[in-house]
Design a protein around this motif. Structure first.
Motif, PDB file in Angstrom:
ATOM      1  N   HIS A  78       0.864  -1.186   0.000  1.00  0.00           N
ATOM      2  CA  HIS A  78       0.000   0.000   0.000  1.00  0.00           C
ATOM      3  C   HIS A  78       0.894   1.228   0.000  1.00  0.00           C
ATOM      4  CE1 HIS A  78      -3.728  -2.096   0.496  1.00  0.00           C
ATOM      5  NE2 HIS A  78      -3.433  -2.576   1.694  1.00  0.00           N
ATOM      6  N   ASN A  79       0.318   2.343  -0.361  1.00  0.00           N
ATOM      7  CA  ASN A  79       1.002   3.606  -0.117  1.00  0.00           C
ATOM      8  C   ASN A  79      -0.030   4.647   0.295  1.00  0.00           C
ATOM      9  OD1 ASN A  79       0.055   4.132  -2.944  1.00  0.00           O
ATOM     10  ND2 ASN A  79       1.130   6.062  -2.558  1.00  0.00           N
ATOM     11  N   VAL A  80       0.394   5.565   1.140  1.00  0.00           N
ATOM     12  CA  VAL A  80      -0.493   6.611   1.636  1.00  0.00           C
ATOM     13  C   VAL A  80      -0.090   7.916   0.967  1.00  0.00           C
ATOM     14  CG1 VAL A  80      -1.399   7.770   3.660  1.00  0.00           C
ATOM     15  CG2 VAL A  80      -0.624   5.416   3.831  1.00  0.00           C
ATOM     16  N   HIS A  81      -0.988   8.454   0.163  1.00  0.00           N
ATOM     17  CA  HIS A  81      -0.716   9.689  -0.569  1.00  0.00           C
ATOM     18  C   HIS A  81      -1.663  10.765  -0.052  1.00  0.00           C
ATOM     19  CE1 HIS A  81       0.225  11.577  -4.775  1.00  0.00           C
ATOM     20  NE2 HIS A  81       0.492  12.393  -3.773  1.00  0.00           N
ATOM     21  N   GLY A  82      -1.141  11.644   0.780  1.00  0.00           N
ATOM     22  CA  GLY A  82      -1.931  12.753   1.299  1.00  0.00           C
ATOM     23  C   GLY A  82      -1.853  13.942   0.354  1.00  0.00           C
ATOM     24  N   LEU A  83      -3.024  14.538   0.056  1.00  0.00           N
ATOM     25  CA  LEU A  83      -3.088  15.609  -0.937  1.00  0.00           C
ATOM     26  C   LEU A  83      -3.676  16.898  -0.343  1.00  0.00           C
ATOM     27  CD1 LEU A  83      -4.427  13.334  -3.772  1.00  0.00           C
ATOM     28  CD2 LEU A  83      -2.202  14.460  -3.791  1.00  0.00           C
ATOM     29  N   PRO A  84      -3.018  17.448   0.653  1.00  0.00           N
ATOM     30  CA  PRO A  84      -3.520  18.702   1.235  1.00  0.00           C
ATOM     31  C   PRO A  84      -3.213  19.900   0.349  1.00  0.00           C
ATOM     32  CG  PRO A  84      -1.468  18.086   2.287  1.00  0.00           C
ATOM     33  CD  PRO A  84      -1.802  16.978   1.321  1.00  0.00           C
ATOM     34  N   LYS A  85      -3.836  21.037   0.670  1.00  0.00           N
ATOM     35  CA  LYS A  85      -3.542  22.288  -0.021  1.00  0.00           C
ATOM     36  C   LYS A  85      -2.814  23.261   0.906  1.00  0.00           C
ATOM     37  CE  LYS A  85      -7.413  21.959  -3.269  1.00  0.00           C
ATOM     38  NZ  LYS A  85      -8.664  22.590  -3.758  1.00  0.00           N
ATOM     39  N   ALA A  86      -3.225  23.316   2.154  1.00  0.00           N
ATOM     40  CA  ALA A  86      -2.585  24.222   3.111  1.00  0.00           C
ATOM     41  C   ALA A  86      -1.390  23.581   3.789  1.00  0.00           C
ATOM     42  CB  ALA A  86      -3.599  24.678   4.164  1.00  0.00           C
ATOM     43  N   ASN A  87      -1.407  22.256   3.925  1.00  0.00           N
ATOM     44  CA  ASN A  87      -0.303  21.524   4.518  1.00  0.00           C
ATOM     45  C   ASN A  87       0.600  20.952   3.424  1.00  0.00           C
ATOM     46  OD1 ASN A  87      -0.756  21.127   7.693  1.00  0.00           O
ATOM     47  ND2 ASN A  87      -2.769  21.121   6.689  1.00  0.00           N
ATOM     48  N   LYS A  88       1.622  20.227   3.845  1.00  0.00           N
ATOM     49  CA  LYS A  88       2.589  19.691   2.896  1.00  0.00           C
ATOM     50  C   LYS A  88       2.143  18.320   2.382  1.00  0.00           C
ATOM     51  CE  LYS A  88       7.541  18.697   2.399  1.00  0.00           C
ATOM     52  NZ  LYS A  88       8.856  18.647   3.101  1.00  0.00           N
ATOM     53  N   GLU A  89       2.191  18.147   1.065  1.00  0.00           N
ATOM     54  CA  GLU A  89       1.844  16.862   0.456  1.00  0.00           C
ATOM     55  C   GLU A  89       2.870  15.803   0.835  1.00  0.00           C
ATOM     56  OE1 GLU A  89       1.190  14.927  -4.036  1.00  0.00           O
ATOM     57  OE2 GLU A  89       1.418  17.098  -3.772  1.00  0.00           O
ATOM     58  N   PHE A  90       2.409  14.562   0.980  1.00  0.00           N
ATOM     59  CA  PHE A  90       3.351  13.471   1.254  1.00  0.00           C
ATOM     60  C   PHE A  90       2.857  12.192   0.597  1.00  0.00           C
ATOM     61  CE2 PHE A  90       0.247  13.225   4.615  1.00  0.00           C
ATOM     62  CZ  PHE A  90       0.068  11.869   4.847  1.00  0.00           C
ATOM     63  N   ASN A  91       3.794  11.289   0.325  1.00  0.00           N
ATOM     64  CA  ASN A  91       3.486  10.017  -0.333  1.00  0.00           C
ATOM     65  C   ASN A  91       4.454   8.972   0.204  1.00  0.00           C
ATOM     66  OD1 ASN A  91       2.753   7.957  -2.028  1.00  0.00           O
ATOM     67  ND2 ASN A  91       2.858   9.159  -3.906  1.00  0.00           N
ATOM     68  N   GLN A  92       3.937   8.025   0.975  1.00  0.00           N
ATOM     69  CA  GLN A  92       4.788   7.051   1.661  1.00  0.00           C
ATOM     70  C   GLN A  92       4.346   5.637   1.339  1.00  0.00           C
ATOM     71  OE1 GLN A  92       7.511   7.667   3.895  1.00  0.00           O
ATOM     72  NE2 GLN A  92       7.781   5.467   3.596  1.00  0.00           N
TER      73      GLN A  92
END
Length: 258
Positions: A151-165
């Motif tokens: 699996h991978n967790v891809h966070g797609l915020p606008k105000a915070n920092k994007e991350f993909n782990q």
């Protein structure tokens, strides 16, 4: 000599007057509030705290959840063969699940402690659980892979920092924190396109997610007037204004339409 003495005295008096005038001007130019700290917001008194409760309903013919094709990953197909979409879960009585309800405005300049206990988001049965949830700014988010597949967790915020782990091994964990409030942040798995989740990040603890019967509760609020917002990933948002007194409980209802 007399003229010289008079001139010297006049000069001295003029200097003293000038110095005095400058000092007065300098003192007057300093703002009266300079260096003064802003007044602290009152602490929430548990003895007088109030509660907002409510329910979210759907009016009209609700779309049914759809089965998800898992054949792309044999592990997922075996682990969770009955998996269905979670974008709209509506009960027989019209109650709506997975609605994020929170205080949008009204808390003023109050600040609240950041919880040290992490909020856990699990990847289990090839879907994120919970599907919708909340967290406070600075509070740890622990992301776990309970599946024996990548699996991978891809966070797609606008105000915070994007991350993909990526998390290729069962039992892997990672921790992430958010630096500023944001409603809402989408998550997705780039490996399994059907996997998605939403998180609301706030600088206070007054938020909830509707249960299977569409109900929610915001407890421990100081008396006041608040804007309450209900957010749903497909149905949009609605707001209501509510005024609550000491120890009072008020009920609000949100109704979304097709």
């Amino acid at each position: 000599m007399t003229r010289l003495s008079l001139a010297a005295c006049a000069t001295a008096a003029l200097l003293v007057a000038c110095r005095g005038g400058n000092q007065n001007q300098q003192q007057a130019s300093v703002p009266a509030s300079s260096g003064a700290a802003a007044p602290a917001a009152p602490v929430v008194d548990a003895a007088t705290a109030a509660t907002v409760t409510g329910k979210v309903k759907f009016e009209g013919t609700a779309p049914a959840s759809q089965p998800i094709k898992l054949s792309a990953d044999p592990y997922c197909q075996k682990a969770n063969p009955g998996l269905t979409t979670e974008t709209e879960i509506v009960g027989k009585d019209g109650s709506v699940e997975n609605v994020f309800v929170y205080v949008k405005d009204g808390l003023g300049n109050r600040t609240f402690p950041t919880p040290s206990e992490p909020v856990v988001m699990d990847q289990k049965g090839c879907h994120y659980t919970p599907h919708v949830f909340g967290i406070q700014v600075g509070q740890p988010l622990q992301i776990v892979n309970s599946d024996d597949t990548l699996h991978n967790v891809h966070g797609l915020p606008k105000a915070n920092k994007e991350f993909n782990q990526g998390q290729p091994i069962q039992g892997m964990k990672m921790t992430h924190t958010f630096s500023t409030k944001e409603v809402m942040i989408p998550f997705k798995c780039d490996v399994h396109g059907w996997m998605n989740a939403w998180i609301g990040v706030l600088d206070h603890p007054y938020y909830a997610v509707t249960s299977t019967n569409g109900t929610f509760s915001l407890k421990g609020l100081p008396p006041g007037t608040y804007t309450i917002e209900a957010w749903h990933e497909r149905l949009g948002t609605q707001t209501q204004t509510v005024t609550i007194g000491e120890k009072e409980t008020k009920n609000v209802a949100f109704t979304f339409k097709a």
